[in-house]
Design an enzyme around this catalytic site. Structure first.
Site, PDB file in Angstrom:
ATOM      1  N   ARG A 243     -19.141  -8.482  -6.544  1.00  0.00           N
ATOM      2  CA  ARG A 243     -19.310  -9.465  -7.581  1.00  0.00           C
ATOM      3  C   ARG A 243     -19.308 -10.879  -7.060  1.00  0.00           C
ATOM      4  O   ARG A 243     -18.841 -11.123  -6.028  1.00  0.00           O
ATOM      5  CB  ARG A 243     -18.275  -9.364  -8.712  1.00  0.00           C
ATOM      6  CG  ARG A 243     -18.566  -9.669  -9.960  1.00  0.00           C
ATOM      7  CD  ARG A 243     -17.266  -9.480 -10.810  1.00  0.00           C
ATOM      8  NE  ARG A 243     -17.264  -9.948 -12.284  1.00  0.00           N
ATOM      9  CZ  ARG A 243     -16.577  -9.939 -13.135  1.00  0.00           C
ATOM     10  NH1 ARG A 243     -15.330  -9.269 -12.802  1.00  0.00           N
ATOM     11  NH2 ARG A 243     -16.607 -10.267 -14.289  1.00  0.00           N
TER      12      ARG A 243
ATOM     13  N   THR B 222     -14.523  -2.368 -10.825  1.00  0.00           N
ATOM     14  CA  THR B 222     -14.300  -1.330 -10.231  1.00  0.00           C
ATOM     15  C   THR B 222     -14.215  -0.174 -11.493  1.00  0.00           C
ATOM     16  O   THR B 222     -14.526   0.969 -11.273  1.00  0.00           O
ATOM     17  CB  THR B 222     -12.893  -1.148  -9.384  1.00  0.00           C
ATOM     18  OG1 THR B 222     -12.630  -2.271  -8.746  1.00  0.00           O
ATOM     19  CG2 THR B 222     -12.429   0.098  -8.822  1.00  0.00           C
ATOM     20  N   THR B 223     -13.531  -0.375 -12.524  1.00  0.00           N
ATOM     21  CA  THR B 223     -13.364   0.641 -13.569  1.00  0.00           C
ATOM     22  C   THR B 223     -14.705   0.901 -14.232  1.00  0.00           C
ATOM     23  O   THR B 223     -14.914   2.080 -14.425  1.00  0.00           O
ATOM     24  CB  THR B 223     -12.631  -0.197 -14.815  1.00  0.00           C
ATOM     25  OG1 THR B 223     -11.182  -0.717 -14.128  1.00  0.00           O
ATOM     26  CG2 THR B 223     -12.112   0.853 -15.570  1.00  0.00           C
ATOM     27  N   TRP B 224     -15.519   0.144 -14.297  1.00  0.00           N
ATOM     28  CA  TRP B 224     -16.928   0.276 -14.888  1.00  0.00           C
ATOM     29  C   TRP B 224     -17.798   1.336 -13.870  1.00  0.00           C
ATOM     30  O   TRP B 224     -18.312   2.225 -14.420  1.00  0.00           O
ATOM     31  CB  TRP B 224     -17.689  -0.882 -14.940  1.00  0.00           C
ATOM     32  CG  TRP B 224     -19.186  -0.631 -15.490  1.00  0.00           C
ATOM     33  CD1 TRP B 224     -19.712   0.259 -16.538  1.00  0.00           C
ATOM     34  CD2 TRP B 224     -20.321  -1.369 -15.175  1.00  0.00           C
ATOM     35  NE1 TRP B 224     -20.673   0.066 -16.920  1.00  0.00           N
ATOM     36  CE2 TRP B 224     -21.406  -0.800 -16.175  1.00  0.00           C
ATOM     37  CE3 TRP B 224     -20.678  -2.494 -14.507  1.00  0.00           C
ATOM     38  CZ2 TRP B 224     -22.540  -1.631 -16.243  1.00  0.00           C
ATOM     39  CZ3 TRP B 224     -21.847  -3.047 -14.541  1.00  0.00           C
ATOM     40  CH2 TRP B 224     -22.968  -2.450 -15.373  1.00  0.00           C
TER      41      TRP B 224
ATOM     42  N   SER C 107     -11.178 -13.273 -12.999  1.00  0.00           N
ATOM     43  CA  SER C 107     -10.870 -11.884 -13.377  1.00  0.00           C
ATOM     44  C   SER C 107      -9.389 -11.628 -12.807  1.00  0.00           C
ATOM     45  O   SER C 107      -8.613 -11.077 -13.453  1.00  0.00           O
ATOM     46  CB  SER C 107     -11.931 -10.557 -13.199  1.00  0.00           C
ATOM     47  OG  SER C 107     -11.335  -9.590 -13.605  1.00  0.00           O
TER      48      SER C 107
ATOM     49  N   HIS D 229      -9.524  -0.179  -2.392  1.00  0.00           N
ATOM     50  CA  HIS D 229      -9.679  -1.280  -2.134  1.00  0.00           C
ATOM     51  C   HIS D 229      -9.396  -1.631  -0.629  1.00  0.00           C
ATOM     52  O   HIS D 229      -9.588  -2.782  -0.287  1.00  0.00           O
ATOM     53  CB  HIS D 229      -8.797  -2.243  -2.925  1.00  0.00           C
ATOM     54  CG  HIS D 229      -9.022  -2.326  -4.295  1.00  0.00           C
ATOM     55  ND1 HIS D 229     -10.088  -2.439  -5.076  1.00  0.00           N
ATOM     56  CD2 HIS D 229      -8.101  -2.493  -5.316  1.00  0.00           C
ATOM     57  CE1 HIS D 229      -9.970  -2.188  -6.260  1.00  0.00           C
ATOM     58  NE2 HIS D 229      -8.836  -2.387  -6.658  1.00  0.00           N
TER      59      HIS D 229
ATOM     60  N   ARG E 211     -11.523  -6.648 -20.102  1.00  0.00           N
ATOM     61  CA  ARG E 211     -11.574  -8.141 -20.633  1.00  0.00           C
ATOM     62  C   ARG E 211     -12.647  -8.434 -21.200  1.00  0.00           C
ATOM     63  O   ARG E 211     -12.569  -8.559 -22.397  1.00  0.00           O
ATOM     64  CB  ARG E 211     -10.708  -9.311 -19.443  1.00  0.00           C
ATOM     65  CG  ARG E 211     -10.153 -10.597 -19.898  1.00  0.00           C
ATOM     66  CD  ARG E 211      -9.772 -11.309 -18.677  1.00  0.00           C
ATOM     67  NE  ARG E 211     -11.042 -11.900 -17.880  1.00  0.00           N
ATOM     68  CZ  ARG E 211     -11.316 -12.820 -17.949  1.00  0.00           C
ATOM     69  NH1 ARG E 211     -11.012 -13.752 -19.188  1.00  0.00           N
ATOM     70  NH2 ARG E 211     -12.250 -13.264 -17.450  1.00  0.00           N
ATOM     71  N   LYS E 212     -13.499  -8.796 -20.536  1.00  0.00           N
ATOM     72  CA  LYS E 212     -14.963  -9.402 -21.172  1.00  0.00           C
ATOM     73  C   LYS E 212     -16.004  -8.607 -20.561  1.00  0.00           C
ATOM     74  O   LYS E 212     -17.057  -8.320 -21.189  1.00  0.00           O
ATOM     75  CB  LYS E 212     -15.025 -11.084 -20.663  1.00  0.00           C
ATOM     76  CG  LYS E 212     -14.109 -11.977 -21.713  1.00  0.00           C
ATOM     77  CD  LYS E 212     -14.339 -13.378 -21.397  1.00  0.00           C
ATOM     78  CE  LYS E 212     -13.587 -14.220 -22.138  1.00  0.00           C
ATOM     79  NZ  LYS E 212     -13.900 -15.710 -21.958  1.00  0.00           N
ATOM     80  N   GLY E 213     -16.101  -8.428 -19.304  1.00  0.00           N
ATOM     81  CA  GLY E 213     -17.230  -7.713 -18.574  1.00  0.00           C
ATOM     82  C   GLY E 213     -18.368  -8.656 -18.906  1.00  0.00           C
ATOM     83  O   GLY E 213     -19.365  -7.982 -19.070  1.00  0.00           O
TER      84      GLY E 213
END
Length: 339
Positions: A176, A76-78, A184, A150, A305-307
């Site tokens: 995803r 979501t953030t991306w 995640s 959401h 975190r990692k993406g």
């Protein structure tokens, strides 16, 4: 268009009234909150309930509003950052157009994404008070605002999903790989030391559909079917395709929103600039994303975190992965959707 109901004054809702309402709903242990409550077929955190009810009652969309919908921890953030940079590319170009190095100018140090988090720039609808709906100004177009949520399709305000005459508001749905989404979500939940839960217990709840805005399969399927029925209204996107084909998917997103890139923008490298300023590498270096907190005490840094794709392999057993894959196959059978 119907006139929106007047927003209630702050603190209009009695806490006891909300507690009484929650007590009437099915309740189960939650993965991130201590408990989740089932409302209109989906499970939600107590933190979001007042916002959900408020937006159902009082929210009225504008002509060109944009709604980014995701299941929690689906990147979501991306996509918040990408949407903001895309919609506001004229008012806030990612790179300084007046810099003497015209071929490769540096990032504009005053770009909002370098001083505010994506969550500040594109707020969650369910975290806003009704008095904040009209005051939100995060688009250079006055007829447009960008919200994230959401909330499931059936729980969204009918003013958004129903027949609203000439309204041109758009829904962008991002999903995803479900195994990566779960992993995640679990790691995100471990940031909250007050309500620890084991991986095994969280996994069992997730498979039962008891997760924030879950069952995740039902949420995804709802938006998938709507995107097939109304492709001009709902764009269905996959995180993995965004990662593998960022240029193609960014152009697809711009076309859907009715703001395609001009040839001049293409030639200037604007697509590359948006992808660059919104990249995981860039956003994790921004001070505001490394410090401070979001709602409910989550650190801003916990949203990065990692993406990467396929990180579930470092966390789930083969049996766990097989169980999620089996549920996904059964849920999506005959829908034309595969993840």
């Amino acid at each position: 268009m119907m006139e929106p109901r007047p927003a209630p004054p702050l603190q209009d809702v009695d806490n006891q009234e909300l507690e009484n309402f929650l007590s009437s709903l099915p309740k189960e242990r939650g993965i991130i909150p201590s408990y989740s409550y089932q409302y209109q077929g989906f499970w939600y955190s107590p933190l979001t309930f007042q916002g959900i009810i408020n937006c159902q009652k009082y929210f009225q969309p504008r002509e060109n509003d944009i709604f980014l919908v995701t299941s929690p921890k689906s990147s979501t953030t991306w996509l918040k950052a990408i949407l903001y940079a895309l919609v506001n590319r004229e008012a806030h170009p990612p790179q300084n157009p007046h810099h003497p190095l015209l071929t490769h100018p540096p990032q504009d140090p005053h770009h909002p994404l370098l001083s505010k988090t994506p969550h500040q720039l594109v707020p969650f609808l369910e975290f806003l008070h009704p008095s904040e709906y009209d005051s939100l100004c995060n688009s250079s177009d006055s007829s447009s605002r960008i919200f994230a949520t959401h909330i499931s399709l059936g729980t969204l305000p009918k003013a958004i999903t129903g027949d609203s005459g000439s309204l041109n508001c758009k829904i962008v749905y991002l999903c995803r790989d479900i195994k990566d989404t779960f992993v995640s979500l679990f790691h995100f939940g471990t940031k909250k030391k007050t309500s620890p839960i084991s991986l095994e217990d969280a996994f069992d709840l997730y498979c039962k559909g008891i997760s924030s805005a879950g069952p995740i399969w039902d949420q995804i399927l709802g938006y998938w079917k709507e995107s097939q029925k109304n492709p001009h209204k709902v764009l269905f996107m996959r995180y993995e395709e965004m990662k593998d084909e960022p240029y193609l998917q960014l152009r697809r997103l711009a076309n859907f929103l009715g703001i395609p890139f001009s040839q001049e923008e293409e030639n200037s490298g604007l697509v590359d600039q948006i992808i660059s300023i919104c990249s995981f590498e860039s956003m994790t270096k921004v001070d505001v994303n490394k410090t401070g907190t979001f709602v409910d005490g989550f650190n801003n840094s916990s949203f990065f975190r990692k993406g990467v794709i396929g990180d579930w392999k470092n966390c789930l057993t083969a049996d766990m992965a097989s169980r999620l894959d089996q549920i996904t196959e059964e849920k999506f059978r005959c829908s034309g959707l595969s993840l």
